[in-house]
Design a protein around this motif. Structure first.
Motif, PDB file in Angstrom:
ATOM      1  N   SER A  97      49.287 -58.291  -5.030  1.00 24.50           N
ATOM      2  CA  SER A  97      48.785 -57.642  -3.812  1.00 24.50           C
ATOM      3  C   SER A  97      49.929 -57.426  -2.838  1.00 24.50           C
ATOM      4  CB  SER A  97      47.692 -58.501  -3.187  1.00 24.50           C
ATOM      5  OG  SER A  97      48.218 -59.782  -2.861  1.00 24.50           O
ATOM      6  N   ASN A  98      51.004 -56.826  -3.360  1.00 25.32           N
ATOM      7  CA  ASN A  98      52.233 -56.802  -2.579  1.00 25.32           C
ATOM      8  C   ASN A  98      52.257 -55.728  -1.525  1.00 25.32           C
ATOM      9  OD1 ASN A  98      52.480 -54.704  -4.612  1.00 25.32           O
ATOM     10  ND2 ASN A  98      54.521 -54.457  -3.765  1.00 25.32           N
ATOM     11  N   TYR A  99      51.163 -54.955  -1.441  1.00 24.96           N
ATOM     12  CA  TYR A  99      51.245 -53.806  -0.568  1.00 24.96           C
ATOM     13  C   TYR A  99      51.198 -54.178   0.908  1.00 24.96           C
ATOM     14  CZ  TYR A  99      46.221 -54.632  -0.994  1.00 24.96           C
ATOM     15  OH  TYR A  99      44.986 -55.219  -1.029  1.00 24.96           O
ATOM     16  N   LYS A 100      50.837 -55.408   1.235  1.00 22.50           N
ATOM     17  CA  LYS A 100      50.713 -55.707   2.653  1.00 22.50           C
ATOM     18  C   LYS A 100      51.499 -56.946   3.033  1.00 22.50           C
ATOM     19  CE  LYS A 100      46.501 -58.411   1.998  1.00 22.50           C
ATOM     20  NZ  LYS A 100      45.073 -58.547   2.382  1.00 22.50           N
TER      21      LYS A 100
ATOM     22  N   SER B  31      56.497 -44.712   0.851  1.00 27.13           N
ATOM     23  CA  SER B  31      55.335 -45.527   1.185  1.00 27.13           C
ATOM     24  C   SER B  31      55.279 -45.758   2.692  1.00 27.13           C
ATOM     25  CB  SER B  31      55.429 -46.874   0.459  1.00 27.13           C
ATOM     26  OG  SER B  31      54.324 -47.682   0.772  1.00 27.13           O
ATOM     27  N   SER B  33      52.868 -47.825   5.712  1.00 24.37           N
ATOM     28  CA  SER B  33      51.803 -48.782   6.015  1.00 24.37           C
ATOM     29  C   SER B  33      51.502 -48.737   7.508  1.00 24.37           C
ATOM     30  CB  SER B  33      52.224 -50.201   5.636  1.00 24.37           C
ATOM     31  OG  SER B  33      52.549 -50.293   4.273  1.00 24.37           O
ATOM     32  N   GLN B  48      47.842 -48.890   3.489  1.00 28.26           N
ATOM     33  CA  GLN B  48      49.104 -48.461   2.927  1.00 28.26           C
ATOM     34  C   GLN B  48      48.879 -47.226   2.069  1.00 28.26           C
ATOM     35  OE1 GLN B  48      51.701 -50.170  -0.426  1.00 28.26           O
ATOM     36  NE2 GLN B  48      52.770 -50.912   1.400  1.00 28.26           N
ATOM     37  N   TYR B  50      50.971 -44.585  -0.645  1.00 27.03           N
ATOM     38  CA  TYR B  50      52.143 -44.381  -1.499  1.00 27.03           C
ATOM     39  C   TYR B  50      51.952 -43.082  -2.241  1.00 27.03           C
ATOM     40  CZ  TYR B  50      55.640 -44.998  -5.136  1.00 27.03           C
ATOM     41  OH  TYR B  50      56.702 -44.825  -5.982  1.00 27.03           O
ATOM     42  N   ARG B  55      46.768 -47.015  -1.211  1.00 23.94           N
ATOM     43  CA  ARG B  55      47.120 -48.100  -2.115  1.00 23.94           C
ATOM     44  C   ARG B  55      46.434 -49.409  -1.723  1.00 23.94           C
ATOM     45  NH1 ARG B  55      53.387 -49.877  -2.899  1.00 23.94           N
ATOM     46  NH2 ARG B  55      53.190 -51.018  -4.838  1.00 23.94           N
ATOM     47  N   GLY B  56      46.121 -49.501  -0.453  1.00 25.65           N
ATOM     48  CA  GLY B  56      45.480 -50.717   0.015  1.00 25.65           C
ATOM     49  C   GLY B  56      44.844 -50.495   1.371  1.00 25.65           C
ATOM     50  N   ARG B  96      61.660 -49.501  -2.584  1.00 26.38           N
ATOM     51  CA  ARG B  96      61.673 -50.563  -3.584  1.00 26.38           C
ATOM     52  C   ARG B  96      63.080 -51.122  -3.734  1.00 26.38           C
ATOM     53  NH1 ARG B  96      58.708 -50.526  -9.448  1.00 26.38           N
ATOM     54  NH2 ARG B  96      59.535 -52.516 -10.191  1.00 26.38           N
ATOM     55  N   GLN B 103      59.549 -53.563   3.978  1.00 35.75           N
ATOM     56  CA  GLN B 103      58.949 -52.690   4.974  1.00 35.75           C
ATOM     57  C   GLN B 103      59.770 -52.714   6.250  1.00 35.75           C
ATOM     58  OE1 GLN B 103      54.707 -53.224   5.469  1.00 35.75           O
ATOM     59  NE2 GLN B 103      54.361 -53.359   3.263  1.00 35.75           N
TER      60      GLN B 103
END
Lengths: 113, 114
Positions: A97-100, B31, B33, B48, B50, B55-56, B96, B103
């Motif tokens: 769950s690395n997106y945040k 990406s 956020s 987020q 991407y 993505r989230g 990445r 971030q």
């Protein structure tokens, strides 16, 4: 919820090293330790991150214990401009769950003249 | 290189109105956020994106929505504003590095709802 525990506040004398502790006793093998800081009303600033080895860059050093359950951010020569809230964040690598980033309450570091 | 930019820097709205906040990522970052920071608390994750795909999503009501454009810039929209939406809204772009990404945050947009 944040996976880290930090002291709410610390003081440091200008010119001395500031050592900010972070406890992350439930960290798993693929989780990174990230440090950010936030000066009042500004966006958080990335400082450094690491997985298991100690890391150093132009801003700070990150010391991670061998069991990875705690870490220390070191600012070698603190200045008044280092006064900020410092956040220690544990975060998955890719595939998790690395997106945040999950921020806790952080440590308010006050550097005194 | 330019960092993450956000506009506007400050905004005042009244309850019930809607607002659009904008974010331009660091060149090369795909990406974006969004985070909300209420006074006295740490930032809370909202979305987020991407490559233009969500993505989230954090624990925010459907009044909050976002999108990412082909040039990777992004908008955050909030409808039917409430007093509790008053906050600093932060955008972060990421690239990445190895098995993780880092971030980088913009200066934020300070939204006041009256």
């Amino acid at each position: 919820d944040a996976k880290t525990t930090q002291p709410p506040s610390m003081d440091c004398a200008e010119g001395r090293a500031a050592n900010l502790p972070c406890n992350h006793s439930t960290i798993s093998g693929n989780e990174y330790v990230y440090w950010y800081r936030q000066i009042h009303s500004q966006g958080p600033q990335y400082i450094i991150h690491g997985l298991k080895n100690n890391e150093t860059n132009e801003m700070a050093s990150l010391i991670i214990t061998e069991d990875r359950k705690s870490s220390t951010l070191i600012l070698p020569h603190a200045t008044l401009r280092d006064t900020a809230v410092y956040y220690c964040i544990v975060r998955d690598g890719f595939g998790g769950s690395n997106y945040k980033l999950t921020f806790g309450k952080g440590t308010l570091l006050t550097v005194n003249p | 290189d330019a960092g993450v930019t956000q506009s506007p820097t400050h905004l005042i709205k009244t309850r019930g109105q809607h607002v659009t906040l904008r974010c331009s990522p660091i060149s090369g970052h795909k990406s974006v956020s969004w985070y909300q920071q209420v006074l006295g608390q740490g930032p809370q994750f909202i979305f987020q994106y991407y490559e233009k795909e969500e993505r989230g999503r954090g624990n925010f009501p459907d009044r909050f929505s976002a999108r990412q454009f082909p040039n990777y810039s992004s908008e955050l929209n909030v409808n039917a504003l409430l007093l509790g939406d008053s906050a600093l809204y932060l955008c972060a772009s990421s690239s990445r590095t190895g098995y993780t990404d880092t971030q980088y945050f913009g200066p934020g947009t300070r939204l006041t709802v009256l």
